[in-house]
Design a protein around this motif. Structure first.
Motif, PDB file in Angstrom:
ATOM      1  N   ASP A 404     -81.193  44.704 -12.944  1.00 38.00           N
ATOM      2  CA  ASP A 404     -79.956  43.934 -12.943  1.00 38.00           C
ATOM      3  C   ASP A 404     -78.807  44.726 -12.333  1.00 38.00           C
ATOM      4  N   VAL A 405     -78.861  46.047 -12.504  1.00 40.60           N
ATOM      5  CA  VAL A 405     -77.811  46.910 -11.967  1.00 40.60           C
ATOM      6  C   VAL A 405     -77.908  47.009 -10.446  1.00 40.60           C
ATOM      7  N   PHE A 406     -79.139  47.013  -9.934  1.00 46.08           N
ATOM      8  CA  PHE A 406     -79.350  47.176  -8.505  1.00 46.08           C
ATOM      9  C   PHE A 406     -78.995  45.907  -7.730  1.00 46.08           C
ATOM     10  N   SER A 407     -78.363  46.097  -6.584  1.00 45.60           N
ATOM     11  CA  SER A 407     -78.112  45.002  -5.649  1.00 45.60           C
ATOM     12  C   SER A 407     -79.253  44.968  -4.632  1.00 45.60           C
ATOM     13  N   PRO A 408     -79.404  43.897  -3.875  1.00 42.14           N
ATOM     14  CA  PRO A 408     -80.433  43.873  -2.820  1.00 42.14           C
ATOM     15  C   PRO A 408     -80.302  45.027  -1.845  1.00 42.14           C
ATOM     16  N   GLU A 409     -79.048  45.426  -1.556  1.00 41.40           N
ATOM     17  CA  GLU A 409     -78.834  46.548  -0.637  1.00 41.40           C
ATOM     18  C   GLU A 409     -79.358  47.851  -1.247  1.00 41.40           C
ATOM     19  N   ASP A 410     -79.168  47.974  -2.574  1.00 41.03           N
ATOM     20  CA  ASP A 410     -79.649  49.171  -3.249  1.00 41.03           C
ATOM     21  C   ASP A 410     -81.165  49.301  -3.097  1.00 41.03           C
ATOM     22  N   LYS A 411     -81.841  48.195  -3.281  1.00 39.96           N
ATOM     23  CA  LYS A 411     -83.309  48.214  -3.263  1.00 39.96           C
ATOM     24  C   LYS A 411     -83.855  48.562  -1.880  1.00 39.96           C
ATOM     25  N   THR A 412     -83.140  48.174  -0.853  1.00 38.56           N
ATOM     26  CA  THR A 412     -83.625  48.477   0.502  1.00 38.56           C
ATOM     27  C   THR A 412     -83.516  49.959   0.812  1.00 38.56           C
ATOM     28  N   GLU A 413     -82.649  50.674   0.092  1.00 40.42           N
ATOM     29  CA  GLU A 413     -82.483  52.107   0.329  1.00 40.42           C
ATOM     30  C   GLU A 413     -83.535  52.949  -0.390  1.00 40.42           C
ATOM     31  N   MET A 414     -84.326  52.337  -1.258  1.00 41.41           N
ATOM     32  CA  MET A 414     -85.361  53.075  -1.968  1.00 41.41           C
ATOM     33  C   MET A 414     -86.507  53.449  -1.030  1.00 41.41           C
ATOM     34  N   ASN A 415     -87.074  54.637  -1.245  1.00 45.28           N
ATOM     35  CA  ASN A 415     -88.278  55.015  -0.517  1.00 45.28           C
ATOM     36  C   ASN A 415     -89.370  55.361  -1.521  1.00 45.28           C
ATOM     37  N   ALA A 416     -90.400  56.042  -1.097  1.00 45.88           N
ATOM     38  CA  ALA A 416     -91.525  56.327  -1.986  1.00 45.88           C
ATOM     39  C   ALA A 416     -91.128  57.175  -3.184  1.00 45.88           C
ATOM     40  N   ASN A 417     -90.018  57.887  -3.081  1.00 42.82           N
ATOM     41  CA  ASN A 417     -89.527  58.704  -4.190  1.00 42.82           C
ATOM     42  C   ASN A 417     -88.397  58.034  -4.968  1.00 42.82           C
ATOM     43  N   GLY A 418     -88.103  56.771  -4.650  1.00 46.10           N
ATOM     44  CA  GLY A 418     -87.116  56.044  -5.427  1.00 46.10           C
ATOM     45  C   GLY A 418     -85.738  56.014  -4.801  1.00 46.10           C
ATOM     46  N   PHE A 419     -84.721  55.977  -5.661  1.00 47.05           N
ATOM     47  CA  PHE A 419     -83.332  55.842  -5.195  1.00 47.05           C
ATOM     48  C   PHE A 419     -82.576  57.154  -5.359  1.00 47.05           C
ATOM     49  N   LEU A 420     -81.492  57.297  -4.616  1.00 46.29           N
ATOM     50  CA  LEU A 420     -80.640  58.484  -4.690  1.00 46.29           C
ATOM     51  C   LEU A 420     -79.773  58.398  -5.946  1.00 46.29           C
ATOM     52  N   ILE A 421     -79.962  59.336  -6.876  1.00 50.58           N
ATOM     53  CA  ILE A 421     -79.315  59.199  -8.175  1.00 50.58           C
ATOM     54  C   ILE A 421     -77.816  59.452  -8.120  1.00 50.58           C
ATOM     55  N   HIS A 422     -77.338  60.187  -7.117  1.00 48.08           N
ATOM     56  CA  HIS A 422     -75.908  60.499  -7.091  1.00 48.08           C
ATOM     57  C   HIS A 422     -75.056  59.262  -6.826  1.00 48.08           C
ATOM     58  N   LYS A 423     -75.666  58.168  -6.395  1.00 51.33           N
ATOM     59  CA  LYS A 423     -74.908  56.954  -6.090  1.00 51.33           C
ATOM     60  C   LYS A 423     -74.677  56.072  -7.315  1.00 51.33           C
TER      61      LYS A 423
END
Length: 541
Positions: A404-423
């Motif tokens: 719910d926290v993630f936006s569609p744009e957030d999900k597109t930035e994920m790779n095999a290791n996940g998302f950048l936590i500093h954001k």
């Protein structure tokens, strides 16, 4: 004939010496064997605290007692007992390493661990006796190539952190505790068992652990609970995990705080900044440790200030604004919290405020001088009480399902290791209490570190379970249809006990590369027994 007898006796002696002095833990625990026994004997449930414990338990008290005593004995041999490993030389007293003295938080402490850049760290939240979830997670690790059948981690720079609340509420707390202790014994420097608020003598008397031990093992009431709960003193209140190099902090590691709860009014700067690599522990002040176990986080309810946790009666409550202020001024040594504790509703939870990116530093700067009186403490309490009254519906003021926290744009930035936590808001909450909380996912997180903290990534893993599984037996399924090996394991549920709860193809993955030491020890033991029998027959003749 005499020479033959001497040879046989000597060979038997040598083999006996080998079998005794080779590390016993190499064949002390088999994931395949224990999963098979547990899954055949124990049904899975999704209920809360009121239940009957299984009378035909698999784990004997003698087996657990051996595991527990080995765990304490190992601590006597390691850094925990050495004064040079502690800030100010404050190592625990001798009675800490016995089962005789019993009171909560005997020498409460925190630990520091610096790991190489590029390391993999798995975070696993509250279990509350959810044995089936624990075993399935371990098989996910097998499928992904991280552990073998003896529970040995077989990949370099791989670490596992348990964020507390292993016991209480569920039917299989003692089995969960035994299994993670076995995992720790196999991987002493790479597996960390952190203390939750249910790893307390008093709390675990109230929420089921003492009742479970009495029901399963009998004996004088409370005796076995007193013994088992002594182990909790050895669990750190928090682990400060460091990796990479922080240019702002003089190229010291970037640190994150791993714990069960959250904020405590303790400043670890001197501890983390120490250049003495031998110092890895610090004793906590007698009035500054409960927050690590009991503190909560919310989205907005405290008005940008940290307040006492009147809901739980211990620790603190901080909203997002107060958390940024705490990290920016009061505790600038750490970057984020990896935790458990708020274990309702969803398995991996975050807070709104995503896509902060480079604005995180600005956010901290803006909050340094926040007016602490802008919202009176009593108003914060009134608002928080209102949100807590709706607890049955989850956490109205967070934390929230990460999806719910993630936006569609957030999900597109994920790779095999996940998302950048500093954001994102730097509070990451994990749980996998599939039994005690009725959650319908097994879950854990995989953190990948980097020299640059802005490249640290987190991949949440959630594995859906049949919502009608209560009162049924689990069987593992192994399918290689997904590119991510973590996702090759799933489960089905049946009314009857399974004949083979683990697929042969999955079992085949548990063998470590090279010679299988476990089979070697078994072969040596069998050979020794055969030689003894032959020697006995020859002596008779």
């Amino acid at each position: 004939m005499l020479h033959l007898k001497k040879i046989i006796c000597f060979t038997s002696f040598v083999l006996n010496f080998i079998s005794v002095f080779l590390p016993q833990q190499l064949n002390a625990f088999s994931l395949t064997e224990m999963t098979t026994k547990y899954f055949k004997q124990y049904k899975e449930y999704t209920s809360g605290i009121t239940f009957n414990y299984p009378k035909n338990h698999v784990l004997t008290w003698e087996q657990f007692e051996t595991t527990a005593k080995t765990f304490v004995t190992e601590h006597k041999k390691t850094a925990l007992k050495k004064s040079e490993s502690w800030m100010k030389g404050e190592a625990p007293p001798d009675d800490f390493f016995t089962f005789e003295k019993r009171y909560d938080y005997h020498h409460a402490y925190v630990q520091k661990k610096v790991i190489p850049s590029g390391s993999t760290v798995f975070f696993i939240g509250d279990f509350h006796g959810s044995l089936h979830s624990l075993l399935r997670i371990l098989w996910h690790f097998v499928a992904a190539g991280y552990i073998d059948d003896t529970l040995k981690i077989i990949k370099d720079n791989c670490y596992i952190v348990f964020n507390g609340d292993l016991v209480d509420r569920g039917r299989y707390s003692i089995e969960v505790l035994d299994t993670v202790l076995q995992l720790k014994l196999k991987n002493w420097d790479t597996v960390f068992l952190l203390r939750g608020n249910h790893e307390e003598f008093v709390t675990s008397k109230k929420y089921g652990f003492i009742d479970e031990l009495n029901a399963k093992y009998g004996g004088p009431k409370g005796e076995k609970h007193t013994f088992a709960s002594k182990l909790f003193d050895f669990f750190p209140m928090a682990l400060y995990l460091g990796s990479g190099k922080d240019a702002i902090a003089g190229n010291k590691p970037h640190f994150v705080q791993c714990c069960h709860g959250g904020i405590e009014m303790y400043e670890p700067k001197d501890f983390l900044d120490s250049d003495d690599k031998n110092i890895v522990f610090e004793k906590l002040p007698d009035d500054k440790y409960m927050g690590f176990n009991w503190s909560d986080f919310v989205q907005n309810a405290t008005g940008g200030i940290i307040i006492n946790n009147f809901v739980r009666g211990a620790g603190y409550i901080a909203d997002v604004a107060a958390t940024f202020k705490y990290l920016g001024t009061q505790n600038s040594s750490i970057k984020a919290f990896f935790r458990g504790h708020q274990d309702h509703t969803h398995v991996f939870k975050m807070f709104f405020g995503s896509n902060l990116g480079a604005t995180v530093e600005k956010k901290i700067e803006d909050l340094k001088n926040i007016d602490a009186t802008k919202l009176a403490d009593v108003q914060a309490k009134e608002k928080l009480l209102e949100t807590q009254s709706a607890k049955a519906r989850g956490y109205p003021d967070g934390p929230y399902d990460w999806r719910d926290v993630f936006s569609p744009e957030d999900k597109t930035e994920m790779n095999a290791n996940g998302f950048l936590i500093h954001k994102y808001v730097p509070v990451f909450t994990f749980t996998t209490a599939t039994e005690a909380r009725g959650l319908n996912f097994d879950s854990y997180g995989k953190l990948t570190t980097d020299n640059d903290y802005k490249q640290w990534r987190l991949m949440p893993y959630e594995f859906a379970l049949d919502e009608t599984r209560a009162g049924k037996y689990a069987t593992l399924v192994y399918e290689t249809t997904d590119a991510d090996h973590h996702k090759h394991v799933s489960a089905v549920f049946t009314d009857a006990p399974p004949t083979n709860p683990i697929p042969e193809k999955l079992i085949a993955l548990t063998k470590p590369s090279g010679e299988d030491m476990t089979n070697l020890i078994k072969a040596l033991t069998q050979l020794k027994d055969n030689l003894k029998k032959l020697s006995a027959r020859l002596l008779v003749k």
